[in-house]
Design an enzyme around this catalytic site. Structure first.
Site, PDB file in Angstrom:
ATOM      1  N   HIS A 380       0.861  -1.174   0.000  1.00 27.33           N
ATOM      2  CA  HIS A 380       0.000   0.000   0.000  1.00 27.33           C
ATOM      3  C   HIS A 380       0.901   1.228   0.000  1.00 27.33           C
ATOM      4  O   HIS A 380       1.921   1.249   0.677  1.00 27.33           O
ATOM      5  CB  HIS A 380      -0.917  -0.004   1.221  1.00 27.33           C
ATOM      6  CG  HIS A 380      -1.798   1.209   1.299  1.00 27.33           C
ATOM      7  ND1 HIS A 380      -2.533   1.649   0.216  1.00 27.33           N
ATOM      8  CD2 HIS A 380      -2.037   2.087   2.299  1.00 27.33           C
ATOM      9  CE1 HIS A 380      -3.187   2.748   0.570  1.00 27.33           C
ATOM     10  NE2 HIS A 380      -2.907   3.027   1.818  1.00 27.33           N
ATOM     11  N   ASN A 443       1.530  -2.587  12.188  1.00 24.20           N
ATOM     12  CA  ASN A 443       1.797  -3.407  13.378  1.00 24.20           C
ATOM     13  C   ASN A 443       0.791  -4.519  13.667  1.00 24.20           C
ATOM     14  O   ASN A 443       0.944  -5.215  14.673  1.00 24.20           O
ATOM     15  CB  ASN A 443       1.857  -2.512  14.620  1.00 24.20           C
ATOM     16  CG  ASN A 443       3.167  -1.765  14.725  1.00 24.20           C
ATOM     17  OD1 ASN A 443       4.226  -2.374  14.690  1.00 24.20           O
ATOM     18  ND2 ASN A 443       3.099  -0.454  14.813  1.00 24.20           N
ATOM     19  N   ASP A 445      -1.302  -7.871  14.093  1.00 21.60           N
ATOM     20  CA  ASP A 445      -1.016  -9.304  14.091  1.00 21.60           C
ATOM     21  C   ASP A 445      -2.005  -9.986  13.159  1.00 21.60           C
ATOM     22  O   ASP A 445      -3.168  -9.580  13.082  1.00 21.60           O
ATOM     23  CB  ASP A 445      -1.230  -9.891  15.488  1.00 21.60           C
ATOM     24  CG  ASP A 445      -0.189  -9.387  16.460  1.00 21.60           C
ATOM     25  OD1 ASP A 445       0.884  -8.951  16.004  1.00 21.60           O
ATOM     26  OD2 ASP A 445      -0.460  -9.431  17.676  1.00 21.60           O
ATOM     27  N   GLU A 492      12.114  -6.121  15.603  1.00 20.03           N
ATOM     28  CA  GLU A 492      11.311  -7.189  16.207  1.00 20.03           C
ATOM     29  C   GLU A 492      11.998  -7.756  17.435  1.00 20.03           C
ATOM     30  O   GLU A 492      13.205  -8.008  17.412  1.00 20.03           O
ATOM     31  CB  GLU A 492      11.164  -8.365  15.221  1.00 20.03           C
ATOM     32  CG  GLU A 492      10.534  -8.049  13.884  1.00 20.03           C
ATOM     33  CD  GLU A 492       9.038  -7.845  13.956  1.00 20.03           C
ATOM     34  OE1 GLU A 492       8.467  -8.079  15.037  1.00 20.03           O
ATOM     35  OE2 GLU A 492       8.452  -7.441  12.939  1.00 20.03           O
ATOM     36  N   GLU A 497      10.516  -2.240  21.241  1.00 18.87           N
ATOM     37  CA  GLU A 497       9.332  -2.630  20.477  1.00 18.87           C
ATOM     38  C   GLU A 497       8.190  -2.976  21.443  1.00 18.87           C
ATOM     39  O   GLU A 497       7.055  -2.562  21.250  1.00 18.87           O
ATOM     40  CB  GLU A 497       9.641  -3.837  19.582  1.00 18.87           C
ATOM     41  CG  GLU A 497       8.496  -4.154  18.637  1.00 18.87           C
ATOM     42  CD  GLU A 497       8.379  -5.625  18.285  1.00 18.87           C
ATOM     43  OE1 GLU A 497       9.015  -6.467  18.951  1.00 18.87           O
ATOM     44  OE2 GLU A 497       7.631  -5.931  17.349  1.00 18.87           O
ATOM     45  N   TYR A 563      -3.674  -6.405  -5.963  1.00 14.56           N
ATOM     46  CA  TYR A 563      -2.707  -6.086  -4.919  1.00 14.56           C
ATOM     47  C   TYR A 563      -3.404  -5.717  -3.616  1.00 14.56           C
ATOM     48  O   TYR A 563      -2.840  -5.761  -2.550  1.00 14.56           O
ATOM     49  CB  TYR A 563      -1.795  -4.945  -5.372  1.00 14.56           C
ATOM     50  CG  TYR A 563      -2.384  -3.601  -5.130  1.00 14.56           C
ATOM     51  CD1 TYR A 563      -2.132  -2.942  -3.930  1.00 14.56           C
ATOM     52  CD2 TYR A 563      -3.227  -3.004  -6.049  1.00 14.56           C
ATOM     53  CE1 TYR A 563      -2.704  -1.725  -3.662  1.00 14.56           C
ATOM     54  CE2 TYR A 563      -3.805  -1.801  -5.790  1.00 14.56           C
ATOM     55  CZ  TYR A 563      -3.539  -1.161  -4.596  1.00 14.56           C
ATOM     56  OH  TYR A 563      -4.123   0.034  -4.330  1.00 14.56           O
TER      57      TYR A 563
END
Ligand SMILES: *[C@@H]1O[C@H](CO)[C@@H](O)[C@H](O)[C@H]1NC(C)=O
Ligand SMILES: *[C@@H]1O[C@H](CO)[C@@H](O)[C@H](O)[C@H]1NC(C)=O
Ligand SMILES: *[C@@H]1O[C@H](CO)[C@@H](O)[C@H](O)[C@H]1NC(C)=O
Length: 726
Positions: A380, A443, A445, A492, A497, A563
């Site tokens: 994006h 971010n 999950d 990560e 983080e 896409y």
């Protein structure tokens, strides 16, 4: 002769006069939207000209010293010959009087007016004088007095309104003010990233060269495993583009008094770029029928789009994210706000602003399209613009995310940002605008659920690293991508983080905290880069993490994909059984897709493994972008100003079938406006060649770009550059 009033009482005289001329109207909300205070295009009839009474008269426009001013203000690249300057920096003009100018006697002003009903307290009317200190926000000085001719230096305040002003000479006479209304000059005033007091100030000259002045760029697309790129012609200095951007601000009904604030300009601009809810610049289309316009993939730049929009006043068909980002970048750079286009790979599109993207898997191990509402885009694009944020604590200045692609409404409109990047990285997402949304885009999950035949959902696996895997933008001064992931998040697994996530949760985003059983088998997939049209293999790699042997039932499905994450037809579906031991094992799965291929050449594999012994499920999503054939772009001729040159675009159809309804577009910065040609059919093994001639009018490096587009082939572009000698 009239004597000059003290500067203090004068200011009073002027502001009183402007106020009493146009008593404030009370207006309903509806009227407000069409209020003239939101228009730069409209200018009111200036107050009546008064008879000449013997006071020295000036003749404006006299000498606006356009060439020197434009060079010093970094606006010399604009095609229009107008006086275009940047705020917070002095420009010079010469004024000729019909008698010698006497600073201590003659009351003379230069007046700047913007819009209807300009008023000093709104900074829509500004007066500066050569012969005394200005008490107002704009500064001026008498640089030289040569009798009948004076040279004046004028410095617009570093936070003044950005747009087109009319400049008048005004003389104070006993009978009042004489404004030579026939002799106004237009002056465009822009944001100034060279001026330390402007909120869009940037320190580094190489950054300004790229983020304000570069007229071409590269937008990254494809997928994480195969980053592809498109050239894009921003063309912010081309003929008509500045006026189109001012029209856009008028159309967005940005009040004139807010047009000095880059936060407002960028935010309202992001809303106006899309046609949702306000008839903006571009209509989005994410399905394959482009018959009422042009395919998003067929554009080579912003110029044609902005010309179409400004001349017709209706949305241009069609756009997807890189088109919105490309045109928005033109708008921002044209007005002087430093900006760049960003690509986020695996971008979550969260419907509810939680940090969870839910994927529902059916009993066959495939994505259950009916129940999966969230989507993840292969990539994006959005924009970042650079500015201080005086409305926020100090650290939150710098790059800000703005996104013109309509995804979610913000305060009732489809717009997004500016969201401070610093806050997104730190998890401090309480500051305006739309920080939680952008935070989730990088971010979230991915949570996989199994849906049994009774509709019961069971959480089976989570991937915390899939989303926001990488963010790219074009490097400064060269055509290579730079990885800016670290501007958006900490590495990560680090303490920082975790702290950023906790911080974001404290502002209300929800993260999945459930604990899943320990995985006993690891499953990975790799695919070598694949050229469009070739079949290929998926390589699945298994390893038992314990000592035991496991039997795994594997389901592989492959879909053609837009896409955006909207999947098209399925082209493969395979089941296999593998026995997994503690050594690494590879299993190859052949993939044939050609007969199902269409659109962007993006494939999406979804692989589910079910461990027989433990019942655990493994899930992998793996987008694959196929490498498109290249378009050859060649420039021939003598690379010299005023000499005819040729650009030749060549393409060979190496597919075993004809390509139908092909459009070919070519354009070049400054040398060639966008040209489009269509071919009803290109037969297999045949080559098309198209030559356009052009005559470069000025020296320097010129870029030419071309894109070929048809239903089966959407990402075929090529570029060439040529240095034109004097
Ligand atoms: C400016 O005003 C003078 C005097 O009225 C007139 O002669 C001249 O033509 C005007 N110039 C322009 C560019 O309108
Ligand atoms: C999550 O997805 C990424 C990107 O596809 C992959 O590299 C990683 O192995 C996955 N992690 C898990 C736990 O499945
Ligand atoms: C991009 O940058 C991030 C953070 O610095 C890093 O973890 C990642 O490996 C980089 N990716 C690539 C492909 O270089």
């Amino acid at each position: 002769k009239n004597s000059v009033l003290s500067s203090r009482s004068e200011a009073v005289t002027f502001s009183t006069m402007f106020r009493s001329e146009h008593p404030r109207r009370s207006s309903s909300h509806h009227e407000w939207r069409h209020n003239k205070e939101n228009s730069n295009a409209l200018a009111d009839d200036v107050p009546e000209f008064q008879a000449y009474d013997g006071t020295p008269r000036s003749q404006m426009p006299d000498d606006l010293q356009e060439e020197q001013n434009r060079r010093e203000h970094h606006t010399d690249l604009f095609a229009s010959p107008n006086l275009i300057v940047r705020r917070g920096q002095e420009f010079r003009i010469s004024i000729t009087f019909d008698g010698p100018y006497n600073p201590s006697k003659d009351g003379f002003y230069v007046e700047f007016r913007i819009g209807v009903n300009p008023q000093i307290h709104k900074q829509t009317a500004i007066i500066v004088s050569p012969n005394q200190d200005n008490k107002g926000p704009w500064q001026s000085q008498l640089l030289e007095n040569k009798g009948n001719i004076i040279e004046m230096g004028i410095t617009p305040s570093a936070n003044c309104i950005v747009g087109k002003f009319l400049m008048y000479a005004v003389v104070v006479a006993p009978t009042g003010l004489i404004r030579d209304k026939e002799n106004s000059s237009e002056i465009y005033i822009l944001f100034n990233s060279w001026a330390p007091d402007d909120t869009v100030f940037m320190h580094d000259d190489t950054e300004r060269m790229e983020y304000v002045l570069n007229q071409v760029g590269t937008i990254y697309c494809g997928s994480i495993s195969n980053v592809m790129k498109r050239p894009w012609h921003y063309g912010q200095f081309e003929n008509g583009i500045l006026d189109a951007c001012l029209y856009l601000m008028d159309d967005a009904t940005i009040p004139l008094i807010s047009r000095g604030d880059p936060v407002v300009v960028a935010r309202q601009g992001s809303a106006k770029l899309n046609s949702q809810d306000d008839n903006g610049v571009l209509t989005g289309k994410w399905s394959e029928d482009y018959s009422h316009g042009r395919a998003p993939t067929s554009w080579t730049g912003s110029v044609e789009i902005l010309h179409l929009y400004a001349s017709n006043g209706v949305p241009v068909n069609y756009a997807q994210c890189w088109v919105y980002a490309g045109v928005f970048n033109t708008f921002l750079r044209c007005l002087g706000i430093p900006s760049r286009v960003i690509t986020n790979y695996n971008s979550a599109h969260d419907n509810d602003r939680s940090l969870k993207t839910d994927i529902i898997v059916d009993c066959n191990g495939k994505i259950d399209k009916k129940y999966t509402k969230d989507s993840i885009w292969n990539f994006h694009c959005w924009n970042e613009c650079y500015m201080a944020r005086p409305d926020l604590p100090l650290d939150f200045g710098g790059w800000q995310v703005v996104d013109a692609t309509p995804q979610e409404t913000s305060d009732g409109l489809y717009r997004c940002g500016p969201a401070p990047l610093y806050g997104i990285k730190q998890g401090v997402i309480c500051y305006p605008y739309d920080s939680p949304f952008v935070f989730a885009e990088v971010n979230s999950d991915v949570i996989f659920y199994k849906r049994d035949k009774y509709g019961k959902l069971t959480k089976v696996s989570v991937n915390e690293t899939y989303v926001g895997k990488m963010l790219l933008t074009k490097a400064i001064g060269q055509d290579v991508p730079i990885n800016i992931t670290e501007l958006y998040k900490f590495p990560e697994g680090t303490m920082q983080e975790r702290l950023a996530l906790q911080m974001a949760e404290s502002y209300g985003t929800e993260k999945d905290r459930s604990v899943l059983p320990k995985v006993d088998v690891e499953m990975k997939v790799t695919v070598k880069p694949v050229t469009l049209g070739e079949d290929f293999q998926l390589v699945l790699i298994f390893q038992s993490l314990g000592r035991s042997l496991y039997n795994v039932d594997v389901f592989v499905s492959g879909n053609v994909m837009y896409y955006t994450g909207v999947s098209g037809p399925e082209f493969m579906s395979t089941t296999l059984q593998v026995q997994v031991d503690p050594s690494r094992q590879k299993t190859k799965v052949p993939s044939k897709y050609m007969n199902k291929l269409f659109g962007h050449g993006n494939l999406h594999f979804f692989i589910t493994g079910k461990v027989k012994e433990t019942g655990h499920m493994l899930n992998i999503m793996h987008p694959v972008s196929l490498i498109s054939p290249q378009l050859t772009v060649k420039v021939t001729g003598v690379p010299q100003v005023n000499q005819r040159m040729f650009v030749t675009v060549e393409f060979t159809n190496n597919f075993g079938f004809s390509l139908k309804d092909v459009t070919l577009t070519v354009e070049g910065t400054w040398v060639l406006p966008p040209k489009t040609k269509t071919y009803s059919s290109i037969a297999p093994a045949s080559t098309i060649t198209w030559t356009q001639s052009f005559i470069p009018m000025d020296p320097g490096l010129k870029m030419l770009m071309a894109c070929l587009d048809c239903e089966y082939l959407r990402q075929v572009c090529g570029t060439a550059s040529v240095y034109i000698n004097v």
